[in-house]
Design a protein around this motif. Structure first.
Motif, PDB file in Angstrom:
ATOM      1  N   ALA A  27       0.834  -1.207   0.000  1.00  0.00           N
ATOM      2  CA  ALA A  27       0.000   0.000   0.000  1.00  0.00           C
ATOM      3  C   ALA A  27       0.866   1.254   0.000  1.00  0.00           C
ATOM      4  CB  ALA A  27      -0.936   0.004   1.217  1.00  0.00           C
ATOM      5  N   THR A  28       1.934   1.251   0.791  1.00  0.00           N
ATOM      6  CA  THR A  28       2.770   2.450   0.871  1.00  0.00           C
ATOM      7  C   THR A  28       3.505   2.723  -0.438  1.00  0.00           C
ATOM      8  OG1 THR A  28       4.709   1.298   1.755  1.00  0.00           O
ATOM      9  CG2 THR A  28       3.144   2.212   3.353  1.00  0.00           C
ATOM     10  N   GLN A  29       3.642   1.709  -1.275  1.00  0.00           N
ATOM     11  CA  GLN A  29       4.357   1.872  -2.546  1.00  0.00           C
ATOM     12  C   GLN A  29       3.452   1.734  -3.772  1.00  0.00           C
ATOM     13  OE1 GLN A  29       7.494   2.855  -2.852  1.00  0.00           O
ATOM     14  NE2 GLN A  29       7.636   2.973  -0.635  1.00  0.00           N
ATOM     15  N   PHE A  30       2.151   1.589  -3.558  1.00  0.00           N
ATOM     16  CA  PHE A  30       1.238   1.322  -4.664  1.00  0.00           C
ATOM     17  C   PHE A  30       1.279   2.414  -5.737  1.00  0.00           C
ATOM     18  CE2 PHE A  30      -3.112   0.929  -6.549  1.00  0.00           C
ATOM     19  CZ  PHE A  30      -2.921  -0.312  -7.135  1.00  0.00           C
ATOM     20  N   LEU A  31       1.355   3.668  -5.338  1.00  0.00           N
ATOM     21  CA  LEU A  31       1.428   4.749  -6.338  1.00  0.00           C
ATOM     22  C   LEU A  31       2.676   4.598  -7.202  1.00  0.00           C
ATOM     23  CD1 LEU A  31       0.351   7.909  -4.269  1.00  0.00           C
ATOM     24  CD2 LEU A  31      -1.079   6.315  -5.561  1.00  0.00           C
ATOM     25  N   ASP A  32       3.790   4.226  -6.577  1.00  0.00           N
ATOM     26  CA  ASP A  32       5.033   4.047  -7.335  1.00  0.00           C
ATOM     27  C   ASP A  32       4.980   2.797  -8.214  1.00  0.00           C
ATOM     28  OD1 ASP A  32       6.131   6.375  -6.374  1.00  0.00           O
ATOM     29  OD2 ASP A  32       7.418   5.391  -4.894  1.00  0.00           O
ATOM     30  N   VAL A  33       4.311   1.750  -7.753  1.00  0.00           N
ATOM     31  CA  VAL A  33       4.163   0.541  -8.568  1.00  0.00           C
ATOM     32  C   VAL A  33       3.391   0.883  -9.850  1.00  0.00           C
ATOM     33  CG1 VAL A  33       3.060  -1.730  -8.685  1.00  0.00           C
ATOM     34  CG2 VAL A  33       4.354  -1.073  -6.644  1.00  0.00           C
ATOM     35  N   VAL A  34       2.289   1.599  -9.704  1.00  0.00           N
ATOM     36  CA  VAL A  34       1.505   1.993 -10.881  1.00  0.00           C
ATOM     37  C   VAL A  34       2.310   2.969 -11.740  1.00  0.00           C
ATOM     38  CG1 VAL A  34      -0.648   3.056 -11.688  1.00  0.00           C
ATOM     39  CG2 VAL A  34      -0.680   1.537  -9.705  1.00  0.00           C
ATOM     40  N   PHE A  35       3.094   3.863 -11.106  1.00  0.00           N
ATOM     41  CA  PHE A  35       3.962   4.772 -11.846  1.00  0.00           C
ATOM     42  C   PHE A  35       4.907   3.979 -12.752  1.00  0.00           C
ATOM     43  CE2 PHE A  35       8.205   6.626 -12.162  1.00  0.00           C
ATOM     44  CZ  PHE A  35       7.935   7.829 -12.796  1.00  0.00           C
ATOM     45  N   SER A 100      -1.232   7.820   2.219  1.00  0.00           N
ATOM     46  CA  SER A 100      -0.111   8.379   2.988  1.00  0.00           C
ATOM     47  C   SER A 100       1.116   8.577   2.104  1.00  0.00           C
ATOM     48  CB  SER A 100       0.241   7.484   4.182  1.00  0.00           C
ATOM     49  OG  SER A 100       0.937   6.313   3.763  1.00  0.00           O
ATOM     50  N   HIS A 101       1.242   7.769   1.052  1.00  0.00           N
ATOM     51  CA  HIS A 101       2.362   7.921   0.115  1.00  0.00           C
ATOM     52  C   HIS A 101       2.361   9.334  -0.476  1.00  0.00           C
ATOM     53  CE1 HIS A 101       5.258   6.368  -2.963  1.00  0.00           C
ATOM     54  NE2 HIS A 101       4.814   7.451  -3.585  1.00  0.00           N
ATOM     55  N   TRP A 102       1.191   9.780  -0.918  1.00  0.00           N
ATOM     56  CA  TRP A 102       1.106  11.113  -1.522  1.00  0.00           C
ATOM     57  C   TRP A 102       1.436  12.192  -0.492  1.00  0.00           C
ATOM     58  CZ3 TRP A 102      -1.360  15.817  -1.260  1.00  0.00           C
ATOM     59  CH2 TRP A 102      -1.241  16.624  -2.391  1.00  0.00           C
ATOM     60  N   LEU A 103       0.953  12.024   0.734  1.00  0.00           N
ATOM     61  CA  LEU A 103       1.221  13.021   1.777  1.00  0.00           C
ATOM     62  C   LEU A 103       2.710  13.108   2.103  1.00  0.00           C
ATOM     63  CD1 LEU A 103      -1.795  12.302   4.147  1.00  0.00           C
ATOM     64  CD2 LEU A 103      -1.504  14.248   2.578  1.00  0.00           C
TER      65      LEU A 103
END
Length: 187
Positions: A27-35, A100-103
């Motif tokens: 979850a903490t890295q999900f944005l980066d995984v999709v990136f 929280s990743h974005w924050l």
């Protein structure tokens, strides 16, 4: 910010023992995984060097995954998957952990985080730029890492008897986290 995200996942796990640790870490890295998926899928998102040889040297163009709205949508998606698999409470926890990743990125990134996907409306980009002070970034990441590890290990100790295997695995985990922080700071 890399290791700090994982420190946050460990802290969340301490208060939410029913949510699998691996799902919190993802979850903490999900944005980066999709990136990365969008980067590899023909450069939909990208990054470029702005200050080679410095901490946080890349300016990302993650105008979909790291836009405020994009992060909220991806957080809802991940939270929805978590709710489907482990129940509503876990879904909310995973969605919030994903966001929280974005924050945390808002704290460290230069002004490269858009509000809307594709920077629609050409609105101002956000980022407080803590990466410009590598020592401050290392302190914030270190605090997140240590706090998360302490909270996690205290919660495990309360829930389970201490065995030599638990002590050894806890020591190995702590060593890996410290090495991860050192590599993150030095690169």
């Amino acid at each position: 910010m890399f290791v700090g995200h994982f420190g946050l996942a460990a802290a969340v796990k301490a208060s939410q023992p029913r949510v699998p640790l691996w799902s919190l870490m993802l979850a903490t890295q999900f944005l980066d995984v999709v990136f990365v998926v969008l980067y590899l899928a023909g450069g939909i998102e990208s990054f470029r060097a702005v200050a080679p040889g410095t901490y946080g040297e890349a300016l990302i163009d993650a105008s979909y995954t790291h836009s405020l709205l994009g992060a909220l949508l991806l957080s809802a998606l991940y939270g929805g998957l978590g709710a489907w698999r482990w129940g509503r409470r876990a879904g909310w926890v995973l969605g919030a952990t994903t966001f929280s990743h974005w924050l945390l990125d808002l704290l460290v990134h230069r002004a490269d985080l858009p509000l809307l996907p594709g920077n629609a409306g050409d609105l101002p980009l956000l980022g407080l730029g803590l990466w410009r002070a590598p020592w401050a970034t290392a302190v914030v990441e270190g605090v997140l890492l240590v706090a998360g590890a302490v909270l996690y290990f205290r919660s495990v100790r309360r829930r389970a008897p201490i065995t030599w295997r638990a002590t050894l695995s806890g020591g190995v985990m702590a060593l890996l986290l410290v090495l991860g922080l050192a590599v993150d700071v030095l690169t």
